[in-house]
Design an enzyme around this catalytic site. Structure first.
Site, PDB file in Angstrom:
ATOM      1  N   GLY A   1       0.823  -1.202   0.000  1.00 50.45           N
ATOM      2  CA  GLY A   1       0.000   0.000   0.000  1.00 50.45           C
ATOM      3  C   GLY A   1       0.857   1.250   0.000  1.00 50.45           C
ATOM      4  N   LEU A   2       0.387   2.289   0.692  1.00 49.27           N
ATOM      5  CA  LEU A   2       1.091   3.567   0.762  1.00 49.27           C
ATOM      6  C   LEU A   2       1.395   4.133  -0.612  1.00 49.27           C
ATOM      7  CD1 LEU A   2       3.617   3.061   3.694  1.00 49.27           C
ATOM      8  CD2 LEU A   2       1.522   4.382   3.708  1.00 49.27           C
ATOM      9  N   CYS A   3       0.444   3.998  -1.527  1.00 50.01           N
ATOM     10  CA  CYS A   3       0.658   4.609  -2.829  1.00 50.01           C
ATOM     11  C   CYS A   3      -0.614   5.334  -3.267  1.00 50.01           C
ATOM     12  CB  CYS A   3       1.117   3.590  -3.865  1.00 50.01           C
ATOM     13  SG  CYS A   3       0.266   2.035  -3.808  1.00 50.01           S
ATOM     14  N   GLY A   4      -1.175   6.098  -2.372  1.00 51.24           N
ATOM     15  CA  GLY A   4      -2.329   6.922  -2.704  1.00 51.24           C
ATOM     16  C   GLY A   4      -3.524   6.072  -3.105  1.00 51.24           C
TER      17      GLY A   4
ATOM     18  N   PHE B   1      -3.938   4.405  -5.761  1.00 52.29           N
ATOM     19  CA  PHE B   1      -3.583   3.503  -6.861  1.00 52.29           C
ATOM     20  C   PHE B   1      -4.362   2.183  -6.859  1.00 52.29           C
ATOM     21  CE2 PHE B   1      -0.788   0.038  -8.330  1.00 52.29           C
ATOM     22  CZ  PHE B   1      -0.683   0.386  -9.657  1.00 52.29           C
TER      23      PHE B   1
END
Lengths: 134, 297
Positions: free
Chosen positions: B89-92, B94
């Site tokens: 995760g941690l990709c907005g 996406f």
């Protein structure tokens, strides 16, 4: 484009391996090797495992082993889509022999026909590779 | 009134968060560059494959013996949706936006009375889909980009899909992935893999090649080539989709982490302001106490 030359391209899924103008290439087609010169008839062919030879003048300037793929020929261009390609001089005999014996072992374990066909293909590739290494 | 010590702790913690997010941003930027290079390097193969298939498909279309991968299985009852997402995760937005598109497609198809199956490439997609469509997920592939995304891995997925198709497990297959435009823009794209949808043919190109409408010769034969070419093409399309997806993921993460770093910076500024004001207030308070004590004496 220079007179009497064709644009030869060798492409693998991961990158463009070779792109240059050559006089003639000999490609290992499914039904026999064929040479491609300028003004060749448009053709699409599948390839068997074998060696592609690039000819300049009367000498072979490059020999590349391909494990199969497709070739598209037009009057000015020859494109080879190869699944696996390696320069003949860089074939590692030991690793290839290992690959062949692994594949032969797998053939004994193959359960159904589909698996058998896949393994037989791997054997054919490894055998052709050894042959190319000479 | 906020305690001075608490504020200090808070500022320190936001500072270390900022360090982490800015490091992640750098890593994503480096990975993005590599992913973009890889995606570009794989483009020539896909382009030439498309061109070959385009001319072959045009020749073989409408013929009775056309392979199923080209003509379809004659029905469109069962749909397989390949959902390509990231493993982390941690990709907005996406992963969420890819899953949203897959979900929307699934609902439309179900409303039309079709059966939908999912095949997830990437852990995040499976995690999000499991809640609503748990029983429809027929397979998952994880950690495809570890240590490196290679064609072999994509080909393995491609072969699995073709085997399933030949076993009659589905009729239509669509890949959902995010096409990379730039670090701030990724476009979720559904792409139909089976049956093969021919790309728009380009008239101008034939002229340039000196073909002038000439027809290709096929060796051994159209059908043999098509049966070899079509499964390879599916692997290639999957590979291309995954490469685009990888670039998009890193782009999205880079942007998300850039925002996070900036937010952390703002937060540190605000907290420092409160901290200084509180400190000043405490000093002023003490001064007043001392002065008034002195005056009382």
């Amino acid at each position: 484009m220079a007179e009497g030359k064709i644009a030869f391209e060798l492409v693998s899924p991961e990158r463009l391996l070779l792109s240059q103008e050559v006089e003639m290439v000999v490609v290992p087609g499914e039904e026999g090797d064929f040479g491609v010169l300028e003004r060749h008839t448009p053709m699409i062919s599948t390839l068997r495992p074998g060696v592609i030879q690039v000819h300049e003048g009367s000498s072979v300037t490059e020999s590349i082993f391909v494990a199969g793929g497709f070739a598209e020929v037009t009057p000015v261009r020859c494109t080879v889509l190869a699944e696996e390609a390696v320069a003949v001089s860089e074939i590692d005999r030991g690793a290839t022999e290992q690959r062949l014996s692994d594949a032969r072992d797998d053939l004994l374990d193959a359960k159904d026909d589909a698996e058998k066909v896949a393994v037989e293909r791997r054997i054919a590739v490894a055998e052709a590779m050894l042959k190319a290494a000479g | 009134m906020p305690n001075l010590k608490d504020l200090k702790v808070r500022i320190d913690s936001v500072k270390s968060t900022r360090k982490i997010t800015s490091a992640m941003k750098m890593v994503a930027a480096a990975k993005l560059r590599r992913a973009q290079e890889q995606a570009e390097a794989s483009r020539p193969y896909a382009e030439r494959m498309d061109r070959m298939l385009g001319s072959l498909a045009a020749a073989a279309a409408g013929q009775a013996g056309a392979p199923k991968l080209l003509a379809g299985s004659g029905s469109d009852q069962i749909h397989l949706i390949l959902v390509a997402t990231a493993d982390r995760g941690l990709c907005g937005g996406f992963n969420t936006s890819i899953v949203r598109e897959a979900r929307r497609m699934a609902h439309t198809l179900i409303d039309q009375g079709k059966t939908v199956k999912f095949f997830c490439i990437g852990r995040k997609g499976r995690d999000q889909l499991r809640r609503d469509f748990g029983s429809m997920i027929i397979g998952t592939v994880e950690d495809i980009a570890k240590p490196k995304l290679s064609f072999d891995k994509a080909a393995a997925i491609g072969e699995r899909i073709v085997t399933m198709f030949e076993a009659g497990e589905f009729d239509v297959c669509t890949l959902v992935y995010a096409e990379f435009r730039s670090a701030i823009s990724q476009i979720v794209t559904p792409q139909q893999l089976i049956p093969f949808a021919a790309p728009e043919s380009d008239e101008g190109e034939d002229q340039e090649e000196g073909l002038n409408g000439a027809v290709y010769e096929y060796e051994p034969g159209e059908e043999e080539i098509l049966t070899a070419l079509l499964p390879t093409n599916i692997s290639i399309q999957v590979f291309k989709g995954l490469l685009e997806n990888a670039a998009s993921e890193h782009g999205a993460r880079m942007t998300a982490m850039d925002n996070a770093t900036r937010n952390a910076g703002d937060m540190i500024n605000n907290l420092t302001l409160v901290y200084n004001r509180t400190r000043q207030a405490a000093i002023t308070g003490e001064l007043i106490e001392i002065i008034s004590a002195k005056e009382a004496m």
